[in-house]
Design a protein around this motif. Structure first.
Motif, PDB file in Angstrom:
ATOM      1  N   MET A  23       0.831  -1.210   0.000  1.00 32.89           N
ATOM      2  CA  MET A  23       0.000   0.000   0.000  1.00 32.89           C
ATOM      3  C   MET A  23       0.864   1.258   0.000  1.00 32.89           C
ATOM      4  O   MET A  23       0.554   2.237  -0.671  1.00 32.89           O
ATOM      5  N   GLU A  24       1.963   1.222   0.765  1.00 33.21           N
ATOM      6  CA  GLU A  24       2.858   2.373   0.805  1.00 33.21           C
ATOM      7  C   GLU A  24       3.452   2.629  -0.579  1.00 33.21           C
ATOM      8  O   GLU A  24       3.505   3.764  -1.045  1.00 33.21           O
ATOM      9  N   GLN A  25       3.875   1.562  -1.257  1.00 35.95           N
ATOM     10  CA  GLN A  25       4.437   1.704  -2.597  1.00 35.95           C
ATOM     11  C   GLN A  25       3.391   2.259  -3.556  1.00 35.95           C
ATOM     12  O   GLN A  25       3.686   3.147  -4.352  1.00 35.95           O
ATOM     13  N   ARG A  26       2.171   1.761  -3.463  1.00 34.95           N
ATOM     14  CA  ARG A  26       1.086   2.246  -4.342  1.00 34.95           C
ATOM     15  C   ARG A  26       0.792   3.715  -4.063  1.00 34.95           C
ATOM     16  O   ARG A  26       0.570   4.494  -4.979  1.00 34.95           O
ATOM     17  N   MET A  27       0.805   4.113  -2.790  1.00 39.81           N
ATOM     18  CA  MET A  27       0.568   5.501  -2.426  1.00 39.81           C
ATOM     19  C   MET A  27       1.647   6.400  -3.023  1.00 39.81           C
ATOM     20  O   MET A  27       1.355   7.462  -3.580  1.00 39.81           O
ATOM     21  N   ILE A  28       2.897   5.955  -2.962  1.00 39.22           N
ATOM     22  CA  ILE A  28       3.996   6.733  -3.532  1.00 39.22           C
ATOM     23  C   ILE A  28       3.794   6.905  -5.031  1.00 39.22           C
ATOM     24  O   ILE A  28       3.963   7.998  -5.580  1.00 39.22           O
ATOM     25  N   GLU A  29       3.399   5.816  -5.710  1.00 42.46           N
ATOM     26  CA  GLU A  29       3.140   5.893  -7.157  1.00 42.46           C
ATOM     27  C   GLU A  29       2.004   6.856  -7.460  1.00 42.46           C
ATOM     28  O   GLU A  29       2.095   7.658  -8.394  1.00 42.46           O
ATOM     29  N   LEU A  30       0.915   6.788  -6.701  1.00 41.28           N
ATOM     30  CA  LEU A  30      -0.217   7.690  -6.925  1.00 41.28           C
ATOM     31  C   LEU A  30       0.166   9.142  -6.673  1.00 41.28           C
ATOM     32  O   LEU A  30      -0.249  10.038  -7.405  1.00 41.28           O
ATOM     33  N   GLU A  31       0.966   9.374  -5.642  1.00 44.15           N
ATOM     34  CA  GLU A  31       1.391  10.741  -5.349  1.00 44.15           C
ATOM     35  C   GLU A  31       2.278  11.289  -6.458  1.00 44.15           C
ATOM     36  O   GLU A  31       2.198  12.467  -6.798  1.00 44.15           O
ATOM     37  N   LYS A  32       3.118  10.443  -7.037  1.00 45.95           N
ATOM     38  CA  LYS A  32       3.941  10.884  -8.164  1.00 45.95           C
ATOM     39  C   LYS A  32       3.049  11.238  -9.342  1.00 45.95           C
ATOM     40  O   LYS A  32       3.261  12.243 -10.021  1.00 45.95           O
ATOM     41  N   ASP A  33       2.021  10.405  -9.589  1.00 45.61           N
ATOM     42  CA  ASP A  33       1.085  10.668 -10.678  1.00 45.61           C
ATOM     43  C   ASP A  33       0.354  11.984 -10.468  1.00 45.61           C
ATOM     44  O   ASP A  33       0.080  12.712 -11.415  1.00 45.61           O
ATOM     45  N   ASN A  34       0.024  12.287  -9.230  1.00 47.13           N
ATOM     46  CA  ASN A  34      -0.712  13.517  -8.920  1.00 47.13           C
ATOM     47  C   ASN A  34       0.215  14.683  -8.602  1.00 47.13           C
ATOM     48  O   ASN A  34      -0.233  15.743  -8.216  1.00 47.13           O
TER      49      ASN A  34
END
Length: 175
Positions: A23-34
């Motif tokens: 989940m932490e990795q996915r959150m980091i990816e989403l934050e980069k996207d946004n």
């Protein structure tokens, strides 16, 4: 009775750690996207919950999870009319073929006046909405806030709700 092999505490913790890492990795990816900062501040300062098995606090819920206890039970008397809604044949339409579920305690003890809601209005409120109000209040209490400071706070309340059968029942027979 649950015939699933019991998972060891170590394996449960490893699974939880793996899920949190994912989940932490996915959150980091989403934050980069946004294009958001990965270090944007957030604080969870109060929590509340109500689960089957008498779990009425996050600590009680954690203890339940650690114990692996099964809190699924037969439908409590007075919850619904078994003769009207139950049939062991799963092919019978508009009937439940199971007498089992996860039931929370004390669902009818809502105090509408505490929330400045008239008793008449409370009668037609979805029980999930009543529980939501109570659990929000408990979360603020858990965080150490008093009612007279809440209106001045910049905060959010986040909730998960699964179904909305009550509104469907009211629409079917508003009387």
């Amino acid at each position: 009775m649950n015939n699933t092999p019991k998972m060891s505490d170590e394996k449960r913790l490893k699974n939880a750690y793996r899920l949190l890492s994912d989940m932490e990795q996915r959150m980091i990816e989403l934050e980069k996207d946004n294009k958001r900062s990965a270090n944007e501040p957030i604080a969870i300062v109060g929590m509340s919950c109500r689960f089957p098995g008498g779990c009425n606090s996050p600590d009680q819920y954690w203890d339940l999870l650690k114990s692996g206890k099964n809190v699924i039970s037969e439908v409590p008397k007075g919850r619904w009319d078994m003769g009207r809604y139950f049939d062991p044949d799963k092919n019978v339409p508009n009937k439940s073929y199971s007498k089992w579920g996860g039931f929370i305690d004390d669902i009818s003890s809502f105090d509408p006046l505490f929330f400045n809601i008239s008793p008449k209005e409370a009668e037609v409120m979805d029980p999930q909405h009543r529980l939501f109000l109570e659990e929000c209040w408990h979360a603020f209490e858990d965080a150490g806030y008093s009612s007279n400071t809440l209106s001045e706070m910049n905060c959010g309340v986040y909730v998960g709700v699964y179904t909305q059968e009550y509104s469907e029942l009211l629409n079917a027979d508003p009387h």
